[in-house]
Design a protein around this motif. Sequence first.
Motif: not given
Length: 223
Positions: A79-89, A93-98, A137-142, A164-166
Amino acid sequence: MSRSSAAPSGRNGLQSRDQLLDVAEQLMGEKGYAGTPVSAICKAAGVAPTSLYWHFGSKEGLLASVMERGAARWFAALPRWSELTGDHQQRAATVQRLGAAAVGEHPLFLRLFYLLALEAGADEVAGDFVRRVRERAKNYFSEGIAGLLGDLAAPEIACDAAVELARFAVAFSDGCFFASQLEPDEVDLHQMYSDLLTALLALAPAALDRARKAKTVSAQESR
């Protein structure tokens, strides 16, 4: 014989191409790219070598197609962060699950990718592909981490810390896959990716602080 006269036709042509891709992914994932001869791929796929060369031009072309298809499927499952809905948490959770599900559902591609990474120094085609997928992959995580840190810092600082965290996140993800292959009955990928999220949040303050300091130093040096 001309290329056009040798071409597999219609549905048979598509089936032979898919068979070659499926078999090549399986065999190369078991024995590596260098250790998998064209003859073995064609025999297992039940097609003549001419079919392989028609579809892909060479063994290198077959590898490129296998990996491009695998990478497309892998990243499409994330999943792409920019395409998800809801708050950061909720987004996290969606990114972690998928993300955990994607690791478990694409073992052949990931196994082949890591084998190629080990062979990359000896093969230019493999090395180039590994670098491109790794960077993607690094760009995705970033992107996702920058979104996660959006409430903690200005966008520019969050993005710098996310880069850095990516690197940590990609390395952690590597370990998740290897653990799932080495100890399949003992590894809970969903829990491991939940732990990754916890770790990223714990590491974020220090990464943001380093990003702020680096920005300050850069600004002073430019005066």
